[in-house]
Design a protein around this motif. Structure first.
Motif, PDB file in Angstrom:
ATOM      1  N   GLY A 130      46.602  38.050  17.980  1.00 24.69           N
ATOM      2  CA  GLY A 130      47.213  37.034  18.841  1.00 24.69           C
ATOM      3  C   GLY A 130      48.398  37.547  19.629  1.00 24.69           C
ATOM      4  N   ASP A 131      49.417  36.696  19.761  1.00 23.46           N
ATOM      5  CA  ASP A 131      50.528  36.951  20.689  1.00 23.46           C
ATOM      6  C   ASP A 131      51.869  37.110  19.957  1.00 23.46           C
ATOM      7  OD1 ASP A 131      48.603  36.345  22.695  1.00 23.46           O
ATOM      8  OD2 ASP A 131      49.018  34.203  22.420  1.00 23.46           O
ATOM      9  N   GLY A 163      46.984  33.998  24.249  1.00 24.97           N
ATOM     10  CA  GLY A 163      47.460  34.534  25.515  1.00 24.97           C
ATOM     11  C   GLY A 163      46.928  35.931  25.780  1.00 24.97           C
ATOM     12  N   ALA A 164      46.839  36.744  24.734  1.00 28.93           N
ATOM     13  CA  ALA A 164      46.324  38.109  24.885  1.00 28.93           C
ATOM     14  C   ALA A 164      44.898  38.085  25.414  1.00 28.93           C
ATOM     15  CB  ALA A 164      46.380  38.834  23.545  1.00 28.93           C
ATOM     16  N   ASP A 207      44.928  36.991  29.112  1.00 30.44           N
ATOM     17  CA  ASP A 207      45.301  38.087  30.007  1.00 30.44           C
ATOM     18  C   ASP A 207      44.132  39.055  30.220  1.00 30.44           C
ATOM     19  OD1 ASP A 207      47.805  37.050  30.269  1.00 30.44           O
ATOM     20  OD2 ASP A 207      48.798  38.458  28.904  1.00 30.44           O
ATOM     21  N   VAL A 224      49.593  32.471  18.033  1.00 26.48           N
ATOM     22  CA  VAL A 224      49.295  32.442  19.469  1.00 26.48           C
ATOM     23  C   VAL A 224      50.394  31.710  20.226  1.00 26.48           C
ATOM     24  CG1 VAL A 224      46.777  32.517  19.175  1.00 26.48           C
ATOM     25  CG2 VAL A 224      47.946  30.297  19.333  1.00 26.48           C
ATOM     26  N   GLY A 253      53.266  31.556  23.827  1.00 28.88           N
ATOM     27  CA  GLY A 253      54.458  32.218  24.342  1.00 28.88           C
ATOM     28  C   GLY A 253      54.837  31.631  25.686  1.00 28.88           C
ATOM     29  N   LYS A 298      55.315  32.892  28.434  1.00 29.29           N
ATOM     30  CA  LYS A 298      54.566  33.483  29.532  1.00 29.29           C
ATOM     31  C   LYS A 298      53.387  32.610  29.978  1.00 29.29           C
ATOM     32  CE  LYS A 298      51.950  37.725  30.327  1.00 29.29           C
ATOM     33  NZ  LYS A 298      51.277  38.822  29.633  1.00 29.29           N
ATOM     34  N   TRP A 299      52.794  31.875  29.047  1.00 27.29           N
ATOM     35  CA  TRP A 299      51.578  31.113  29.368  1.00 27.29           C
ATOM     36  C   TRP A 299      51.818  29.608  29.447  1.00 27.29           C
ATOM     37  CZ3 TRP A 299      51.586  34.816  25.313  1.00 27.29           C
ATOM     38  CH2 TRP A 299      51.035  36.041  25.660  1.00 27.29           C
ATOM     39  N   PRO A 315      47.168  29.333  25.316  1.00 32.56           N
ATOM     40  CA  PRO A 315      46.834  30.050  24.083  1.00 32.56           C
ATOM     41  C   PRO A 315      46.457  29.121  22.928  1.00 32.56           C
ATOM     42  CG  PRO A 315      48.817  30.969  25.064  1.00 32.56           C
ATOM     43  CD  PRO A 315      48.454  29.790  25.902  1.00 32.56           C
ATOM     44  N   SER A 325      54.540  32.234  17.191  1.00 32.78           N
ATOM     45  CA  SER A 325      54.483  33.604  17.698  1.00 32.78           C
ATOM     46  C   SER A 325      55.872  34.180  17.977  1.00 32.78           C
ATOM     47  CB  SER A 325      53.632  33.648  18.963  1.00 32.78           C
ATOM     48  OG  SER A 325      54.198  32.782  19.936  1.00 32.78           O
ATOM     49  N   PRO A 363      58.245  34.501  20.335  1.00 31.51           N
ATOM     50  CA  PRO A 363      58.376  35.487  21.408  1.00 31.51           C
ATOM     51  C   PRO A 363      59.784  36.087  21.514  1.00 31.51           C
ATOM     52  CG  PRO A 363      57.683  33.321  22.287  1.00 31.51           C
ATOM     53  CD  PRO A 363      57.748  33.198  20.800  1.00 31.51           C
TER      54      PRO A 363
END
Ligand code: IPM
Ligand code: MG
Length: 359
Positions: A10-11, A45-46, A49, A74, A76, A78-79, A88, A283, A285
């Motif tokens: 995951g993230d 998220g991974a 991407d 999962v 973050g 970013k998403w 995610p 996660s 972050p």
């Protein structure tokens, strides 16, 4: 016969903490005769991407074929701006729903070595051992209809639906009663039956199923009161059973009683005992990539995997005891650090658990 375990890192801190759990699995394989095959895939998220989806088809296929799944975390920042269907978290929800992992076991145990980590007074939480059983594939999380609609006056209205079928309530209630039989034989069912019809039915069905378990003492509690009781006198609980949304909230609350969300594992099981195992924390972050995340919840999730999906109680206990030993040695990641202990990073504490496995 060797068992297939799918690893979904995951993230965020997911990859770091999962790497330590994989070391533990590898050590059990090399030194303790555990027969497993590991596979790896992307989720969250991974996966978005790499493939434009938080739950790519190949990940779902591997998950279906696996005997058990170990997941990191999962999500973050970013998403966060993505459409809700691509976030995610949808990867996680898709796995739960697609694999019918309806029974979520979330133990909240206070390790004696960490008693001072709780924000509650030691006498309130000392010896705490609660098992929260959260229904995981129904309720308002998945209920239809859902969405945002336009009203006649032009303003928008968001809506979701809380739904529970009798069969869904019955099967999670049975998990709770069966679990209680192996513990202190008490089940507290949490609902909001004074307001919500869906949970009025919940209470009725749990009561009916309870008749099959005369050895288990059943009580009912409204969710607001349950939240209060969890921080007032948490030791009154043995097994708590509740729906998806109430369980989400109450399990975070219960986790914090132990002072260390970084210590708590979870299992999500289907009717056959196939499961997905993950730490209950997120996660994180903010600390990802720094090598300071606590991998113990993920390592303890490996213990649950061994217990519930591989039916290997001996190795499950070995992992749990190894974690205890490392705590006894005074090693602590920053989240559980207290004076007089030795502050270490993710890898160091993972290595210490691996070493303690062979003691
Ligand atoms: C949990 C989490 C998830 C949930 C999120 C990440 C979708 O909070 O496992 O408790 O709400 O179920
Ligand atoms: Mg949650």
């Amino acid at each position: 016969m060797s068992k297939k375990i799918l690893i979904l890192a995951g993230d965020g801190i997911g990859p770091e903490i999962v790497a330590e759990a994989v070391k533990v699995l590898a050590a059990l394989q090399q030194r303790h005769g555990l027969k497993i095959e590991l596979e790896h895939a992307l989720v969250g998220g991974a996966a978005y991407d790499a493939f434009g989806s938080p739950l790519p088809q190949q990940t779902m296929q591997l998950a279906r074929a696996a005997d058990a799944i170990l997941l990191g975390a999962v999500g973050g920042t970013k998403w966060e701006s993505l459409d809700i269907a691509l976030r995610p978290e949808k990867g996680l929800l898709g796995l739960r729903a697609g694999l019918q992992l309806f029974a979520n076991l979330r133990p909240a145990i206070l390790y004696p070595q960490l008693a001072s980590a709780s924000t509650l007074r030691p006498e309130v939480v000392a010896g705490l051992d609660i098992m929260i059983i959260r229904e995981l594939t129904g309720d308002i999380y998945f209920g239809q209809p859902r969405g945002v609609r336009r009203l006649d006056n032009g303003e928008r209205q968001g809506f979701n639906t809380m739904v529970y079928a009798e069969s869904e309530i019955e099967r999670i209630a049975r998990v709770a009663f069966e679990t209680a039989l192996k513990r202190n034989r008490r089940v507290c069912s949490v609902d909001k039956a004074n307001v919500l019809e869906a949970t009025e039915l919940w209470r009725e069905v749990v009561t009916r199923v309870g008749k099959d378990y005369p050895q288990v003492q059943l009580s009912h509690m409204y969710v607001d009161n349950a939240a209060m009781q969890l921080v007032r006198a948490p030791k009154q609980f043995d097994v708590m059973v509740t729906g998806n949304m109430f369980g989400d909230i109450l399990s975070d609350c219960a986790a914090m009683l132990t002072g260390s969300i970084g210590m708590l594992p979870s299992a999500a099981l289907d009717v056959h005992g196939k499961g997905m195992y993950e730490p209950i924390h997120g996660s994180a972050p903010d600390i990802a990539g720094k090598g300071v995340a606590n991998p113990l919840a993920t390592i303890l999730s490996v213990a649950m995997l061994l217990r519930y999906s591989l039916h290997n109680e001996v190795l499950a206990l070995r992992v749990e005891q190894a974690v205890q030993r490392v705590l006894d040695q005074g090693l602590r990641t920053p989240d559980i650090y207290a004076e007089g202990c030795r502050k270490v990073g993710t890898r160091e504490i993972g290595d210490a658990v691996v070493a303690a496995l062979s003691v």
